[in-house]
Design a protein around this motif. Sequence first.
Motif, PDB file in Angstrom:
ATOM      1  N   VAL A   1      -0.620  11.566 -15.921  1.00 27.18           N
ATOM      2  CA  VAL A   1       0.596  11.010 -16.133  1.00 27.18           C
ATOM      3  C   VAL A   1       1.694  11.901 -15.480  1.00 27.18           C
ATOM      4  CG1 VAL A   1       2.356  10.529 -17.966  1.00 27.18           C
ATOM      5  CG2 VAL A   1      -0.009  10.059 -18.387  1.00 27.18           C
ATOM      6  N   LEU A   2       1.884  13.028 -15.240  1.00 31.99           N
ATOM      7  CA  LEU A   2       3.032  13.778 -14.623  1.00 31.99           C
ATOM      8  C   LEU A   2       3.086  13.465 -12.889  1.00 31.99           C
ATOM      9  CD1 LEU A   2       2.790  17.096 -16.453  1.00 31.99           C
ATOM     10  CD2 LEU A   2       4.660  15.438 -16.624  1.00 31.99           C
ATOM     11  N   THR A   3       1.599  13.671 -12.587  1.00 36.85           N
ATOM     12  CA  THR A   3       1.320  13.169 -11.177  1.00 36.85           C
ATOM     13  C   THR A   3       2.159  11.893 -10.835  1.00 36.85           C
ATOM     14  OG1 THR A   3      -0.251  14.616 -11.068  1.00 36.85           O
ATOM     15  CG2 THR A   3      -0.035  12.811  -9.302  1.00 36.85           C
ATOM     16  N   LEU A   4       1.704  10.711 -11.655  1.00 38.52           N
ATOM     17  CA  LEU A   4       2.146   9.503 -11.717  1.00 38.52           C
ATOM     18  C   LEU A   4       3.592   9.253 -11.569  1.00 38.52           C
ATOM     19  CD1 LEU A   4       1.227   6.769 -10.620  1.00 38.52           C
ATOM     20  CD2 LEU A   4       0.542   6.131 -13.067  1.00 38.52           C
ATOM     21  N   LEU A   5       4.293  10.046 -12.663  1.00 33.99           N
ATOM     22  CA  LEU A   5       5.831  10.110 -12.949  1.00 33.99           C
ATOM     23  C   LEU A   5       6.303  10.701 -11.424  1.00 33.99           C
ATOM     24  CD1 LEU A   5       6.243  11.417 -16.582  1.00 33.99           C
ATOM     25  CD2 LEU A   5       6.629   9.127 -15.723  1.00 33.99           C
ATOM     26  N   GLY A   6       5.732  11.700 -10.959  1.00 34.58           N
ATOM     27  CA  GLY A   6       6.367  12.244  -9.797  1.00 34.58           C
ATOM     28  C   GLY A   6       6.401  11.078  -8.626  1.00 34.58           C
ATOM     29  N   LEU A   7       5.134  10.570  -8.466  1.00 36.10           N
ATOM     30  CA  LEU A   7       5.009   9.620  -7.421  1.00 36.10           C
ATOM     31  C   LEU A   7       6.161   8.447  -7.460  1.00 36.10           C
ATOM     32  CD1 LEU A   7       0.990   9.403  -7.122  1.00 36.10           C
ATOM     33  CD2 LEU A   7       2.604  10.471  -5.535  1.00 36.10           C
ATOM     34  N   THR A   8       6.400   8.010  -8.597  1.00 34.51           N
ATOM     35  CA  THR A   8       7.197   7.268  -9.064  1.00 34.51           C
ATOM     36  C   THR A   8       8.970   7.280  -9.034  1.00 34.51           C
ATOM     37  OG1 THR A   8       5.464   5.959 -10.523  1.00 34.51           O
ATOM     38  CG2 THR A   8       7.812   5.189 -10.760  1.00 34.51           C
ATOM     39  N   TRP A   9       9.094   8.529  -9.749  1.00 34.44           N
ATOM     40  CA  TRP A   9      10.526   8.770  -9.768  1.00 34.44           C
ATOM     41  C   TRP A   9      11.073   9.717  -8.764  1.00 34.44           C
ATOM     42  CZ3 TRP A   9      13.698   6.239 -13.327  1.00 34.44           C
ATOM     43  CH2 TRP A   9      13.093   5.559 -14.104  1.00 34.44           C
ATOM     44  N   LEU A  10      10.173  10.510  -7.880  1.00 35.28           N
ATOM     45  CA  LEU A  10      10.568  11.219  -6.898  1.00 35.28           C
ATOM     46  C   LEU A  10      10.671  10.557  -5.429  1.00 35.28           C
ATOM     47  CD1 LEU A  10       8.993  14.637  -7.761  1.00 35.28           C
ATOM     48  CD2 LEU A  10      11.482  13.885  -8.150  1.00 35.28           C
ATOM     49  N   ASN A  11      10.350   9.226  -5.603  1.00 35.71           N
ATOM     50  CA  ASN A  11      10.234   8.428  -4.524  1.00 35.71           C
ATOM     51  C   ASN A  11      11.526   7.800  -4.154  1.00 35.71           C
ATOM     52  OD1 ASN A  11       9.612   6.692  -2.430  1.00 35.71           O
ATOM     53  ND2 ASN A  11       8.052   5.519  -3.293  1.00 35.71           N
ATOM     54  N   PRO A  12      12.302   7.951  -3.276  1.00 37.34           N
ATOM     55  CA  PRO A  12      13.706   7.433  -2.988  1.00 37.34           C
ATOM     56  C   PRO A  12      13.491   5.643  -2.908  1.00 37.34           C
ATOM     57  CG  PRO A  12      13.697   9.611  -1.875  1.00 37.34           C
ATOM     58  CD  PRO A  12      12.208   9.261  -2.414  1.00 37.34           C
ATOM     59  N   GLN A  13      12.243   5.485  -2.145  1.00 37.30           N
ATOM     60  CA  GLN A  13      12.329   3.888  -1.739  1.00 37.30           C
ATOM     61  C   GLN A  13      12.148   3.125  -3.068  1.00 37.30           C
ATOM     62  OE1 GLN A  13      12.214   3.349   1.426  1.00 37.30           O
ATOM     63  NE2 GLN A  13      12.030   1.054   0.804  1.00 37.30           N
ATOM     64  N   VAL A  14      11.717   3.654  -4.237  1.00 34.08           N
ATOM     65  CA  VAL A  14      11.746   2.908  -5.485  1.00 34.08           C
ATOM     66  C   VAL A  14      13.112   2.584  -5.807  1.00 34.08           C
ATOM     67  CG1 VAL A  14      11.029   3.224  -7.954  1.00 34.08           C
ATOM     68  CG2 VAL A  14       9.493   3.860  -6.151  1.00 34.08           C
TER      69      VAL A  14
ATOM     70  N   ILE B   1       0.773  -1.298   0.001  1.00 33.57           N
ATOM     71  CA  ILE B   1      -0.010   0.047  -0.042  1.00 33.57           C
ATOM     72  C   ILE B   1       0.878   1.072  -0.078  1.00 33.57           C
ATOM     73  CG2 ILE B   1      -1.689   1.321   1.289  1.00 33.57           C
ATOM     74  CD1 ILE B   1      -2.734  -1.362   2.603  1.00 33.57           C
ATOM     75  N   GLY B   2       0.944   1.934  -1.058  1.00 31.86           N
ATOM     76  CA  GLY B   2       1.909   3.153  -1.288  1.00 31.86           C
ATOM     77  C   GLY B   2       1.041   4.043  -2.169  1.00 31.86           C
ATOM     78  N   ALA B   3       1.734   5.371  -2.204  1.00 31.15           N
ATOM     79  CA  ALA B   3       1.038   6.239  -2.982  1.00 31.15           C
ATOM     80  C   ALA B   3       0.837   6.002  -4.382  1.00 31.15           C
ATOM     81  CB  ALA B   3       1.890   7.715  -2.697  1.00 31.15           C
ATOM     82  N   GLN B   4       1.765   5.325  -4.959  1.00 32.60           N
ATOM     83  CA  GLN B   4       1.808   4.985  -6.352  1.00 32.60           C
ATOM     84  C   GLN B   4       0.542   4.312  -6.592  1.00 32.60           C
ATOM     85  OE1 GLN B   4       4.630   2.030  -8.025  1.00 32.60           O
ATOM     86  NE2 GLN B   4       4.994   3.207  -9.662  1.00 32.60           N
ATOM     87  N   ASN B   5       0.461   3.015  -5.692  1.00 31.90           N
ATOM     88  CA  ASN B   5      -0.821   1.976  -6.076  1.00 31.90           C
ATOM     89  C   ASN B   5      -2.090   2.684  -5.728  1.00 31.90           C
ATOM     90  OD1 ASN B   5       1.075  -0.262  -6.726  1.00 31.90           O
ATOM     91  ND2 ASN B   5       1.392  -0.866  -4.943  1.00 31.90           N
TER      92      ASN B   5
END
Length: 200
Positions: free
Chosen positions: A105-118, A9-13
Amino acid sequence: MGLSLIVSIGAQNAFVLRQGLRREHVVACVAVCAVSDVLLILVGVAGFGSLVANTPWVLQVARFGGAAFLAAFGLMALRRAVRPAALTAADAPVERSAAGRTGVVLTLLGLTWLNPQVYLETIVLLGSVAATQGEQHGPAARWYFGGGAMVASVLWFSALGAGARLLRPLFARPSAWRVLDGAVAAMTFALAAALMLHPL
């Protein structure tokens, strides 16, 4: 291994689930998540995990940038949760504007690529495990391992986006959207705080 890191359960999902419930740009959401994961896993399996692990400043930049982005995203979710009018968008027409798709798309890119945990999970952790597979079973083994993780990611995001429609009857009520957005806000605030309070 891949699913154990992706299915959480994360912001991306949560964002993909929300878009799936709204039937809004679901294919674009699934594509962004799946392609991003495949690229990150590919980089990790190729051996860049050790490089990232040895350049802590990269993770620190991602840490502060990710915390700021998550906090802003949490504020937007909190606003939707406390304003019932913002929760009726699930009944909007299926047709969406190109600007709406770009924003999603931009929001999801941010949630994905700006998350160090990823980066820690895909490049460092999966990359390290893939390297051990290569050492134990030959060079090709790490690519089999990486391929399995990539397939797991694509299957998970596809199932999440397509399966969300089964929950639409539950989310026909504004109160259900309020609960979902409230949970997303709490989760993203917690992630942002964790990034700031606990150095990577």
